[in-house]
Motif scaffolding. Structure first.
Motif, PDB file in Angstrom:
ATOM      1  N   ASN A  22      -0.301  -0.272  -2.910  1.00 43.49           N
ATOM      2  CA  ASN A  22       1.023  -0.670  -2.430  1.00 43.49           C
ATOM      3  C   ASN A  22       1.676   0.500  -1.683  1.00 43.49           C
ATOM      4  O   ASN A  22       2.239   0.330  -0.596  1.00 43.49           O
ATOM      5  CB  ASN A  22       1.878  -1.101  -3.610  1.00 43.49           C
ATOM      6  N   SER A  24      10.722  -7.848   4.009  1.00 41.39           N
ATOM      7  CA  SER A  24       9.268  -8.017   3.920  1.00 41.39           C
ATOM      8  C   SER A  24       8.644  -6.967   3.012  1.00 41.39           C
ATOM      9  O   SER A  24       7.716  -7.263   2.257  1.00 41.39           O
ATOM     10  CB  SER A  24       8.620  -7.971   5.305  1.00 41.39           C
ATOM     11  N   TYR A  35       6.751  -7.770  -0.382  1.00 40.72           N
ATOM     12  CA  TYR A  35       5.367  -7.316  -0.492  1.00 40.72           C
ATOM     13  C   TYR A  35       5.158  -6.585  -1.818  1.00 40.72           C
ATOM     14  O   TYR A  35       4.182  -6.826  -2.528  1.00 40.72           O
ATOM     15  CB  TYR A  35       5.015  -6.393   0.683  1.00 40.72           C
ATOM     16  N   ARG A  56       1.669 -12.312  -0.661  1.00 44.41           N
ATOM     17  CA  ARG A  56       1.616 -10.935  -0.160  1.00 44.41           C
ATOM     18  C   ARG A  56       1.262 -10.914   1.325  1.00 44.41           C
ATOM     19  O   ARG A  56       1.840 -10.152   2.104  1.00 44.41           O
ATOM     20  CB  ARG A  56       0.606 -10.130  -0.978  1.00 44.41           C
ATOM     21  N   SER A 106       4.305 -11.917   3.410  1.00 44.28           N
ATOM     22  CA  SER A 106       5.321 -10.856   3.471  1.00 44.28           C
ATOM     23  C   SER A 106       4.856  -9.714   4.370  1.00 44.28           C
ATOM     24  O   SER A 106       5.656  -9.143   5.119  1.00 44.28           O
ATOM     25  CB  SER A 106       5.675 -10.354   2.069  1.00 44.28           C
ATOM     26  N   TRP A 107       3.565  -9.388   4.331  1.00 40.58           N
ATOM     27  CA  TRP A 107       3.042  -8.356   5.229  1.00 40.58           C
ATOM     28  C   TRP A 107       3.153  -8.812   6.684  1.00 40.58           C
ATOM     29  O   TRP A 107       3.573  -8.047   7.553  1.00 40.58           O
ATOM     30  CB  TRP A 107       1.587  -8.032   4.884  1.00 40.58           C
TER      31      TRP A 107
END
Length: 171
Positions: free
Chosen positions: A92, A130, A134, A147, A150-151
């Motif tokens: 992350n 975002s 994420y 995920r 959001s990326w």
């Protein structure tokens, strides 16, 4: 812009207020960039906390911390294998580095295109949102494609900010 004689392009941008907090677009960029960078720094701290919590360190030099971990943690600190909790935090944080730094740099160039405040503000908000989504999707973990979406939102925002920059460049 012409170069030479009357100063360079950067000093012109500074003198006309593009990179001043009196410019609401720059102020918004500074605000959202700062919050996003703090979030990225938070991931570094979170990764460290997870390493201590699980006793999962990358190198043998860190064995000095094992007595402390064995005293305060219910996890075994004898393993060098990868730990899913630590790897999620590390990945992350790495993804933050790969996305937040380009956002901040592109954002500085984007301000020089003098975008409308509302457009710029929504770009900055979408990107910040975002990155938060994420992180939640990765750490919770939430099912895919949460995920990925959001990326893509953040990545698309950076691309959307880059287009007016490239259009305004005259070579």
């Amino acid at each position: 812009m012409q170069y030479g004689g009357g100063g360079n392009a950067f000093s012109n941008l500074i003198s006309n207020g593009s990179y001043s907090f009196s410019n609401p677009v720059f102020a918004a960029l500074a605000s959202y960039s700062s919050m996003t960078l703090l979030k990225m720094l938070g991931m570094s701290t979170y990764t460290m906390i997870q390493r201590f919590r699980t006793g999962n360190f990358p190198t043998s030099e860190d064995d000095i911390y094992k007595p402390l971990i064995n005293r305060f943690s219910h996890f075994s600190s004898t393993t060098k294998s990868k730990n899913d909790i630590v790897e999620r935090a590390r990945n992350n944080h790495l993804n933050d580095l790969e996305n937040i730094i380009p956002f901040v740099l592109i954002g500085f160039f984007y301000v020089s295109t003098r975008p409308k405040f509302d457009y710029a503000l929504w770009h900055f908000r979408f990107f910040f949102l975002s990155r938060i989504l994420y992180t939640i999707a990765y750490q919770a973990p939430l099912p895919q494609p949460t995920r990925t979406i959001s990326w893509l939102l953040g990545y698309s925002t950076i691309i959307s900010m880059t287009i007016p920059i490239l259009r305004s460049i005259q070579i």
